[in-house]
Write a protein that holds these residues in place. Structure first.
Motif, PDB file in Angstrom:
ATOM      1  N   GLU A   2     -21.978 -29.520   7.894  1.00  0.00           N
ATOM      2  CA  GLU A   2     -22.992 -29.463   8.947  1.00  0.00           C
ATOM      3  C   GLU A   2     -22.464 -28.703  10.168  1.00  0.00           C
ATOM      4  OE1 GLU A   2     -26.309 -32.464  10.883  1.00  0.00           O
ATOM      5  OE2 GLU A   2     -24.436 -33.291  10.106  1.00  0.00           O
ATOM      6  N   ARG A   3     -21.209 -28.940  10.496  1.00  0.00           N
ATOM      7  CA  ARG A   3     -20.593 -28.222  11.611  1.00  0.00           C
ATOM      8  C   ARG A   3     -20.481 -26.726  11.298  1.00  0.00           C
ATOM      9  NH1 ARG A   3     -16.398 -31.026  11.785  1.00  0.00           N
ATOM     10  NH2 ARG A   3     -15.026 -29.682  10.573  1.00  0.00           N
ATOM     11  N   ASP A   4     -20.084 -26.397  10.071  1.00  0.00           N
ATOM     12  CA  ASP A   4     -19.971 -24.988   9.676  1.00  0.00           C
ATOM     13  C   ASP A   4     -21.330 -24.292   9.700  1.00  0.00           C
ATOM     14  OD1 ASP A   4     -17.257 -25.222   9.331  1.00  0.00           O
ATOM     15  OD2 ASP A   4     -17.348 -25.424   7.145  1.00  0.00           O
ATOM     16  N   TYR A   5     -22.343 -24.959   9.162  1.00  0.00           N
ATOM     17  CA  TYR A   5     -23.674 -24.344   9.130  1.00  0.00           C
ATOM     18  C   TYR A   5     -24.227 -24.139  10.536  1.00  0.00           C
ATOM     19  CZ  TYR A   5     -24.269 -24.646   4.053  1.00  0.00           C
ATOM     20  OH  TYR A   5     -24.156 -24.465   2.704  1.00  0.00           O
ATOM     21  N   ALA A   6     -23.940 -25.081  11.446  1.00  0.00           N
ATOM     22  CA  ALA A   6     -24.393 -24.915  12.831  1.00  0.00           C
ATOM     23  C   ALA A   6     -23.766 -23.667  13.454  1.00  0.00           C
ATOM     24  CB  ALA A   6     -24.037 -26.154  13.643  1.00  0.00           C
ATOM     25  N   LYS A   7     -22.482 -23.436  13.167  1.00  0.00           N
ATOM     26  CA  LYS A   7     -21.816 -22.231  13.682  1.00  0.00           C
ATOM     27  C   LYS A   7     -22.408 -20.981  13.051  1.00  0.00           C
ATOM     28  CE  LYS A   7     -17.338 -19.932  14.068  1.00  0.00           C
ATOM     29  NZ  LYS A   7     -15.875 -19.993  13.752  1.00  0.00           N
ATOM     30  N   GLU A  32     -20.114 -33.754   6.910  1.00  0.00           N
ATOM     31  CA  GLU A  32     -19.897 -33.587   8.346  1.00  0.00           C
ATOM     32  C   GLU A  32     -19.268 -32.227   8.630  1.00  0.00           C
ATOM     33  OE1 GLU A  32     -17.559 -36.982   9.356  1.00  0.00           O
ATOM     34  OE2 GLU A  32     -19.285 -38.353   9.430  1.00  0.00           O
ATOM     35  N   ASP A  33     -18.308 -31.825   7.792  1.00  0.00           N
ATOM     36  CA  ASP A  33     -17.705 -30.492   7.933  1.00  0.00           C
ATOM     37  C   ASP A  33     -18.746 -29.397   7.674  1.00  0.00           C
ATOM     38  OD1 ASP A  33     -15.286 -31.606   8.522  1.00  0.00           O
ATOM     39  OD2 ASP A  33     -14.349 -31.203   6.572  1.00  0.00           O
TER      40      ASP A  33
END
Length: 441
Positions: free
Chosen positions: A29-34, A26-27
Motif C-alpha cells: 500500500e505504501r509502495d502503490y501510494a508512492k 502494508e508495504d
C-alpha cells in the motif's frame, strides 16, 4: 524506471491475488501510494509539455478513436471526439439520456439502450435498440453471497462446491435518481450485503453509450464469504470468451466432464463475452479478474474474505466498476476490445491550441497498438502491437511524428527486418494472435 520496477515487485504472485500477510500489504500500500503520487506528477508534466496554454482539450491514450461523455477537472460533463493516441475536441451529440421514474422502477434510455431498473437494485430489462433485442434472460445485477471454505489453502483456492451455497443478498433499501442531465443519468442504490457489510451503487447511462455501467462502493466485513454478481443473458454457446493479456481464451459454459468442471472459475482481464450467431452480451470490469459462466448466466467474482494467512484480508472499503454491453454480431465485429480499453482508460486533459491530431493510429480493427515508449538503449520509439481477433492481414500504422525508418524487433529490442514505409505510413504484416514490436528510428 524506478516506479515501474517497484510496480513489478508488487505484481508478485502472492501479493497480486490477495494470498499474502498483513505486513506485505502494508508495504504494498505504501509502495502503490508512492507510485500513484510520483507517477501522477510525471503524467501531469507530460500533459503540460503536450499543451501550449490554449483551451482544455481531451487526450486519448488508447489506439482507438473515442466519442463519449467525459468529465472535466471541474466535474462538468462534455461530449468529446478524440482520435487514437491524440488530442481531440469538445464535440456535440444528437443523443441524450432520458429518465422515467415509476412507482417501483426507473427507466434509463438513450439512442442505443433501454434499461429498466427495479427499486430493489436489480436490472429487469436491457434492450439493445438497433436490433430490438432483449439482452437478459432473467433478472440481472443479482448479488449472490457464498460460503467460501476451501478444503485447503484458504486464500488461494475456490472450490466448486462453494457454488452450491449461493444465497441472494437482500434487496436495496433505498433508490434515488442522483444525476439527470442530457449527457448522463445515474440511479443510486444502497443495500446490505451479508451480515456486516453495505454496498452503495450508482447505475450510469451516458449519451452515446452502448454499455450500462455499475459504479460500486462496498464496506466489506464478512468472514469466509464470497460475493459475486450475476447476469443471466439472452445468448447461448458452448464456450464463453475471456480477455487475457494481448489476446483472449475460450472456456466451457458447461460441466460435461471433470476437465470442464475444473474451469468453473476462470481468469479474465477487461471483459468476458457470451455470444451466439448474430448477437452477444459482454461484461466489462475495471479491476475484477475472476468469472464464471454456466449455461446462459454470467458471473463476476467481486470480493472474498479468507482468514489465512491474513485474518484481515480484504476487510474495509472497496471501489470498483463493471458494465454490461449487449451487441449485434460477434464480439470482434462489435469492437469489444476497444470498449474494454475505453472503460479502463479515462480520457485525460491538456490545455492546447492544437486542432485534433492523432500521433499514432492503426488502420485495421484487428491490430491493437498497446504500447508507445522510448527504446531502452537508444532514442528510437518502440511501438508494441498485438493481433486481437485471430485474423491475419496487412495493417497500416501511421504517425505524424517524423521518422526515417521502421524496423521489427524482438522483446529484447534486438533489431530484425526493416518494414516498408511510404509517406509516414508503416505497412505491418500480421498473423493470428501475433505480438509485434517495431522501432521507429
Amino acid at each position: 524506471d524506478v516506479l515501474w520496477k517497484t510496480l513489478l515487485v508488487n505484481q508478485f504472485h502472492d501479493i497480486l491475488p490477495g494470498s499474502s500477510i498483513t505486513l506485505v500489504y502494508e508495504d504494498a500500500e505504501r509502495d502503490y501510494a508512492k507510485i500513484q503520487e510520483e507517477g501522477g506528477k510525471l503524467c501531469a508534466a507530460a500533459l503540460d509539455i503536450l499543451g501550449d496554454g490554449g483551451a482544455e482539450k481531451p487526450v486519448n491514450t488508447t489506439s482507438f478513436e473515442r466519442h463519449e461523455v467525459a468529465e472535466k477537472a471541474d466535474g462538468s460533463l462534455v461530449f468529446v471526439d478524440v482520435p487514437a493516441y491524440g488530442i481531440g475536441q469538445i464535440g456535440k451529440t444528437e443523443d441524450g439520456v432520458t429518465v422515467e421514474e415509476g412507482e417501483d422502477q426507473v427507466v434509463l434510455e438513450n439512442f442505443q439502450l433501454r434499461a429498466v431498473l427495479s427499486s430493489d437494485g436489480s436490472l429487469v430489462s436491457l434492450v439493445e435498440k438497433d436490433g430490438e433485442r432483449e439482452a437478459l434472460s432473467g433478472v440481472g445485477n443479482q448479488f449472490l453471497i457464498y460460503d467460501d471454505h476451501p478444503t485447503a489453502w484458504d486464500a488461494w483456492e475456490i472450490d466448486p462446491f462453494a457454488l452450491e451455497t449461493a444465497k441472494e443478498c437482500p434487496p436495496a433499501d433505498s433508490c434515488a435518481v442522483v444525476t439527470c442531465s442530457p449527457l448522463r443519468a445515474e440511479v443510486e442504490f444502497s443495500r446490505k450485503i451479508g451480515k456486516e457489510s453495505r454496498l452503495v451503487q450508482k447505475v450510469r447511462l451516458d449519451a452515446g453509450a452502448r454499455r450500462l455501467e455499475f459504479h460500486t462502493e462496498v464496506d466489506w466485513h464478512e468472514s469466509d464469504k464470497m460475493l459475486k454478481v450475476a447476469f443471466p443473458v439472452n445468448a447461448r454457446s458452448l464456450n464463453a470468451t475471456y480477455e487475457m493479456q494481448f489476446g483472449h481464451v475460450e472456456r466451457p459454459t458447461h460441466y460435461n466432464n471433470s476437465y470442464d468442471l475444473a474451469k468453473f472459475e476462470v481468469p479474465g482481464h477487461k471483459w468476458a463475452d457470451l455470444s451466439e450467431y448474430g448477437f452477444g452480451v459482454s461484461l466489462l470490469t475495471d479491476c475484477k479478474y475472476g468469472y464464471h459462466t454456466f449455461g446462459d448466466s454470467m458471473h463476476i467474482t467481486l470480493l472474498r474474505a479468507p482468514k489465512a494467512p491474513d485474518p484481515n484480508a480484504d476487510m474495509g472499503q472497496h471501489s470498483f466498476a463493471y458494465a454490461i454491453y449487449p451487441h449485434q454480431g460477434s464480439w470482434q465485429e462489435a469492437g469489444l476490445v476497444a470498449e474494454g480499453y475505453s472503460f479502463n482508460a479515462p480520457l485525460r486533459w491538456t490545455a492546447s491550441l492544437s486542432e485534433p491530431v492523432s500521433y499514432f493510429s492503426v488502420e485495421d480493427p484487428n491490430l491493437v497498438l498497446d504500447t508507445v515508449k522510448k527504446a531502452e538503449d537508444s532514442d528510437d520509439l518502440l511501438l508494441r502491437l498485438y493481433e486481437a481477433h485471430g485474423a491475419r492481414g496487412m495493417a497500416e500504422l501511421k504517425s505524424v511524428l517524423p521518422f526515417e525508418s521502421a524496423v521489427c524487433c524482438n522483446i529484447l529490442e534486438e533489431e530484425g527486418e526493416e518494414l516498408q514505409v511510404v509517406d509516414g505510413t508503416v505497412f505491418v504484416p500480421y498473423r493470428p494472435h501475433q505480438i509485434i514490436s517495431i522501432l521507429l528510428k
